[in-house]
Design a protein around this motif. Structure first.
Motif, PDB file in Angstrom:
ATOM      1  N   ASP A   1       2.299   5.499   8.511  1.00  0.00           N
ATOM      2  CA  ASP A   1       0.801   5.836   8.053  1.00  0.00           C
ATOM      3  C   ASP A   1       0.465   5.116   7.564  1.00  0.00           C
ATOM      4  O   ASP A   1      -1.537   4.809   8.083  1.00  0.00           O
ATOM      5  CB  ASP A   1       0.850   6.922   6.081  1.00  0.00           C
ATOM      6  N   VAL A   2       0.297   4.149   6.811  1.00  0.00           N
ATOM      7  CA  VAL A   2      -0.644   2.579   6.121  1.00  0.00           C
ATOM      8  C   VAL A   2      -0.332   1.896   7.772  1.00  0.00           C
ATOM      9  O   VAL A   2      -1.773   1.919   8.021  1.00  0.00           O
ATOM     10  CB  VAL A   2      -0.104   1.998   5.404  1.00  0.00           C
TER      11      VAL A   2
ATOM     12  N   SER B   1       2.095   1.779  -3.051  1.00  0.00           N
ATOM     13  CA  SER B   1       1.475   2.765  -3.840  1.00  0.00           C
ATOM     14  C   SER B   1       1.236   3.673  -3.279  1.00  0.00           C
ATOM     15  O   SER B   1       0.289   4.708  -4.513  1.00  0.00           O
ATOM     16  CB  SER B   1      -0.084   1.546  -3.835  1.00  0.00           C
ATOM     17  N   ARG B   2       1.428   4.741  -2.890  1.00  0.00           N
ATOM     18  CA  ARG B   2       1.314   5.816  -3.103  1.00  0.00           C
ATOM     19  C   ARG B   2       2.161   7.059  -3.011  1.00  0.00           C
ATOM     20  O   ARG B   2       2.654   8.051  -2.903  1.00  0.00           O
ATOM     21  CB  ARG B   2       0.975   6.049  -1.013  1.00  0.00           C
ATOM     22  N   LEU B   3       3.312   5.936  -3.175  1.00  0.00           N
ATOM     23  CA  LEU B   3       4.885   7.047  -4.168  1.00  0.00           C
ATOM     24  C   LEU B   3       4.334   7.676  -5.369  1.00  0.00           C
ATOM     25  O   LEU B   3       3.233   7.781  -5.783  1.00  0.00           O
ATOM     26  CB  LEU B   3       6.100   5.790  -4.547  1.00  0.00           C
ATOM     27  N   THR B   4       5.335   8.737  -5.304  1.00  0.00           N
ATOM     28  CA  THR B   4       5.059   9.695  -6.622  1.00  0.00           C
ATOM     29  C   THR B   4       5.825   9.073  -8.124  1.00  0.00           C
ATOM     30  O   THR B   4       6.441   7.766  -7.359  1.00  0.00           O
ATOM     31  CB  THR B   4       5.722  11.607  -6.430  1.00  0.00           C
TER      32      THR B   4
ATOM     33  N   GLU C   1      -2.959   3.881   9.518  1.00  0.00           N
ATOM     34  CA  GLU C   1      -4.507   3.901   9.617  1.00  0.00           C
ATOM     35  C   GLU C   1      -5.285   2.543   9.359  1.00  0.00           C
ATOM     36  O   GLU C   1      -5.935   2.355  10.199  1.00  0.00           O
ATOM     37  CB  GLU C   1      -4.157   4.340   7.778  1.00  0.00           C
TER      38      GLU C   1
ATOM     39  N   TYR D   1       5.589   6.473   4.007  1.00  0.00           N
ATOM     40  CA  TYR D   1       4.063   5.761   3.981  1.00  0.00           C
ATOM     41  C   TYR D   1       3.810   4.878   4.563  1.00  0.00           C
ATOM     42  O   TYR D   1       2.524   4.263   5.176  1.00  0.00           O
ATOM     43  CB  TYR D   1       4.475   5.883   2.781  1.00  0.00           C
TER      44      TYR D   1
ATOM     45  N   LYS E   1       1.002  -1.191   0.055  1.00  0.00           N
ATOM     46  CA  LYS E   1      -0.489   0.398  -0.120  1.00  0.00           C
ATOM     47  C   LYS E   1       1.054   1.556   0.438  1.00  0.00           C
ATOM     48  O   LYS E   1       0.414   2.115  -0.558  1.00  0.00           O
ATOM     49  CB  LYS E   1      -0.824  -0.072   1.206  1.00  0.00           C
ATOM     50  N   ALA E   2       1.706   1.261   0.439  1.00  0.00           N
ATOM     51  CA  ALA E   2       2.578   2.351   0.842  1.00  0.00           C
ATOM     52  C   ALA E   2       3.299   2.758  -0.793  1.00  0.00           C
ATOM     53  O   ALA E   2       3.808   3.622  -1.347  1.00  0.00           O
ATOM     54  CB  ALA E   2       4.384   2.023   1.565  1.00  0.00           C
TER      55      ALA E   2
END
Length: 128
Positions: A107-108, A59-62, A111, A104, A56-57
């Motif tokens: 954060d995951v 997938s959050r990369l720029t 969450e 990231y 999931k982290a």
């Protein structure tokens, strides 16, 4: 990132000048001995991708971060197939080895913890 039990000694070690003075050279020696820097990788490139939190982290990369990560991994894989580290000028310098994926992942994890809290929340009705 904390260990499997959620515990980390890092804050305690950083708060003690004596412990920090002892552990820092050992940590630098260990990171140098891991050889990932000789292949142009960053520490976060070594995280296990099969972990759902890491997936999931990632997938959050720029797009730029994702491209750079893929390039570093392909270049390191190629150098490994050739059984030769990269030329010294391409090695990752210790000051460039920043934790780009850790925020990231944290954060995951937060969450997921919050989601677990709200999913198990019990609502009771009070009578007036």
């Amino acid at each position: 990132m904390a260990g499997p039990l959620g515990l980390s000694l890092a804050p305690y070690i950083r708060s003690s000048p004596t412990l920090s003075k002892i552990v820092t050279p050992i940590a630098k020696w260990y990171a140098g001995g891991a050889l990932y820097r000789q292949y142009g990788l960053l520490y976060d490139d070594l995280l296990i991708e099969e972990n759902p939190e890491v997936q999931k982290a990632l997938s959050r990369l720029t797009p730029r971060q994702a491209y750079d990560r893929a390039f570093r991994i392909k270049r390191a894989s190629h150098a490994d197939v050739l059984h030769a580290p990269l030329p010294k000028e391409l090695w990752t310098k210790p000051e460039d080895d920043v934790r780009y994926l850790l925020p990231y992942v944290e954060d995951v994890l937060k969450e997921n913890k919050e989601r677990a809290h709200w999913d198990t929340l019990e609502v009771t009705r009070t009578r007036k």
